[in-house]
Design an enzyme around this catalytic site. Structure first.
Site, mmCIF file in Angstrom:
data_model
loop_
_atom_site.group_PDB
_atom_site.id
_atom_site.type_symbol
_atom_site.label_atom_id
_atom_site.label_comp_id
_atom_site.label_asym_id
_atom_site.label_seq_id
_atom_site.Cartn_x
_atom_site.Cartn_y
_atom_site.Cartn_z
ATOM 1 N N HIS A 129 0.834 -1.201 0.000
ATOM 2 C CA HIS A 129 0.000 0.000 0.000
ATOM 3 C C HIS A 129 0.871 1.255 0.000
ATOM 4 C CE1 HIS A 129 -3.092 2.857 1.153
ATOM 5 N NE2 HIS A 129 -4.000 1.916 0.993
ATOM 6 N N LYS B 189 12.395 18.213 5.316
ATOM 7 C CA LYS B 189 13.296 17.082 5.545
ATOM 8 C C LYS B 189 12.481 15.990 6.233
ATOM 9 C CE LYS B 189 16.672 16.550 8.828
ATOM 10 N NZ LYS B 189 17.547 17.112 9.850
ATOM 11 N N GLY C 219 6.698 22.169 9.409
ATOM 12 C CA GLY C 219 7.986 21.519 9.670
ATOM 13 C C GLY C 219 9.012 21.803 8.594
ATOM 14 N N HIS D 289 11.522 12.872 8.610
ATOM 15 C CA HIS D 289 12.005 12.298 9.871
ATOM 16 C C HIS D 289 12.843 11.077 9.481
ATOM 17 C CE1 HIS D 289 11.877 9.830 13.518
ATOM 18 N NE2 HIS D 289 11.528 10.919 14.196
ATOM 19 N N PRO D 290 14.025 10.867 10.086
ATOM 20 C CA PRO D 290 14.943 9.824 9.601
ATOM 21 C C PRO D 290 14.361 8.409 9.581
ATOM 22 C CG PRO D 290 15.635 10.709 11.750
ATOM 23 C CD PRO D 290 14.577 11.615 11.213
ATOM 24 N N THR D 291 13.412 8.097 10.452
ATOM 25 C CA THR D 291 12.810 6.752 10.418
ATOM 26 C C THR D 291 11.288 6.790 10.226
ATOM 27 O OG1 THR D 291 12.602 6.772 12.834
ATOM 28 C CG2 THR D 291 14.573 5.717 11.915
ATOM 29 N N ALA D 292 10.670 7.913 10.541
ATOM 30 C CA ALA D 292 9.200 7.953 10.517
ATOM 31 C C ALA D 292 8.641 8.688 9.309
ATOM 32 C CB ALA D 292 8.667 8.580 11.801
ATOM 33 N N GLY D 293 9.497 9.232 8.437
ATOM 34 C CA GLY D 293 9.022 9.872 7.215
ATOM 35 C C GLY D 293 8.218 11.130 7.472
#
Lengths: 306, 306
Positions: A83, A167, A164, A169-173
């Protein structure tokens, strides 16, 4: 004054690990003023769809708590699933249910989006009725190329988030937040393993390529079952009834000699959509919702409270 | 825990005096957890038929209160009317609706019958699913000869009540209490003016002549419309679903080249019967009533009150 009630259907990018699913669901279960109506995890989609109903305050508190759980457990760098998605907390739509206007729901989405980004560091896009840029009314525009493409493209002005830094979030997108009408998730599973058939049918029935005006759809493979699925959202079931959508898919599938194996209603559905379906297929003349005992009871309970 | 819901259709031997009818109806109207769906007084029958839905506790309390009103106002020694009856409170059937088994309804009927007799002094007979003697499954066996005959015959062992002394209450007679399934009145209108077609189809689908086990039916002409009707009662919609009854009628009609013009549901219908119909025709896999937002809200409103 009468209590405000809204529906909220947050989607999380986790459909496989029971402990993570439970950690996300728990805040919704235990928060007073927020009712967990339903939650369904799909292995193939690798996605969790939660249905909530309740009051604006408690729903927002529970959402923040669940989001923190999702963000701590889900790594979008390693997430795979059938998905489209751009984040661990992928989409949060607010839906007015009772004593609440769409405008109030839009305001709620904007306020919540600001607070969510501040507390989690995840950038936010506003969609549908809450969109700040017209093209972002459409979820698929925001999710174009999914997490993997957005990672690079978010620095482009046309893909900047609404709240925001540009950029991920490094793991949460990133997360899409908005306000909309009641949406029915309706899937039709077809008896073939040729995903091209589902993709072509989705194209024929969805509004974006000239199909029914209030239907969105994609074709995808249900690999574990050897079937394909036309996965649809009906964004206005009063205009595009379930029966109409199903029969159009059935007709298109029939052209390819492919049968409808089954359908799925994913998450919640308003009684009116089911009554309409039953009435159409069973040719029930003059059928009225007030003939359904449970709906009469609900009406009466509502009157008692007023 | 999910809320238990039942239907109850008590019949009282008063269809003429508005103040008495109101005194009987009032407890149902004001008791929380008990909803008065409908009440119809018939002058000729001199009888009041009340339709209730609600939770077991409140329904029983309201029934006792209404019964006390009926017993204080109705004198069976002077009651005359066109409908068979043996008491001021004549019949009380309990019908399981939601989160309730037939066994639980039978138990409820037995418990309520005991308490009712103790509090009012009116002897009780149990009928249908709650019958303690096989022949008493049929209401007409219990009511044979009505109040006037039972007055003398109640002393005979075969006519002894199931609860209480073998002696009628001096003014309120006796009461029949039981449990049964929900009955759906379902009509199928056919595109012909040949009533023989409807009669033959009724014969083919009803249990008495070898058709579906839980269907009663007759064929009749709808002369003003130039159509005929197969008029049916479905006494167990879980075993003989609307879809099954409709499709069997459709098939039989098709043999005569006659189309189904429309169907009718007469009076109330449980949500489950409609959801089942919708699920069958729309092939919805794993569809659950708790996905219907109004049914969940009904449950939640109940939970909040508990």
């Amino acid at each position: 004054m009468a209590k405000q009630l809204l529906e909220c259907v947050p989607n999380f990018s986790e459909g496989r690990r029971p402990n993570v699913i439970e950690a996300i669901a728990e805040p919704f279960r235990k928060r007073k003023g927020c009712s967990l109506l339903d939650h369904r995890a799909d292995r193939d989609h690798n996605r969790l769809v939660v249905s909530l109903a309740g009051e604006p305050g408690p729903i927002q508190e529970a959402l923040l708590e669940a989001a923190r759980a999702a963000i701590s457990h889900i790594d979008m760098e390693r997430h795979r699933g059938g998905h489209p998605r751009i984040g661990a907390v992928d989409v949060i739509p607010f839906v007015p249910l009772q004593n609440m206007t769409m405008e109030e729901c839009v305001e709620l989405a904007h306020n919540f989006g600001g607070r969510y980004c501040e507390e989690t560091g995840v950038p936010v896009y506003f969609y549908e009725e809450a969109a700040l840029r017209p093209e972002r009314e459409r979820l698929e525009v925001i999710r174009k190329g999914q997490y993997e493409a957005l990672k690079a493209e978010i620095t482009r002005p046309d893909r900047h988030p609404d709240v925001g830094e540009p950029k991920l979030h490094p793991t949460a997108g990133a997360t899409v937040i908005g306000a909309r009408k009641f949406l029915i998730a309706f899937n039709v599973n077809l008896g073939t393993d040729d995903v091209q058939v589902a993709k072509e049918i989705a194209k024929a029935v969805r509004s974006s390529s000239g199909g029914l005006s209030h239907v969105k759809g994609i074709g995808l493979a249900l690999e574990s079952r050897g079937l394909v699925q036309v996965s649809m959202n009906i964004t206005d079931f009063e205009r595009n009834g379930l029966y109409q959508v199903l029969e159009l898919v059935r007709m298109e599938a029939g052209r390819c000699g492919v049968p409808v194996v089954e359908t799925e209603i994913y998450g919640m559905v308003p009684a009116a959509a089911i009554l309409d379906g039953a009435s159409r297929y069973m040719q029930i003349a003059g059928f009225d919702a007030s003939q359904v005992i449970e709906l009469r009871l609900l009406e009466m309970l509502g009157d008692d409270e007023a």
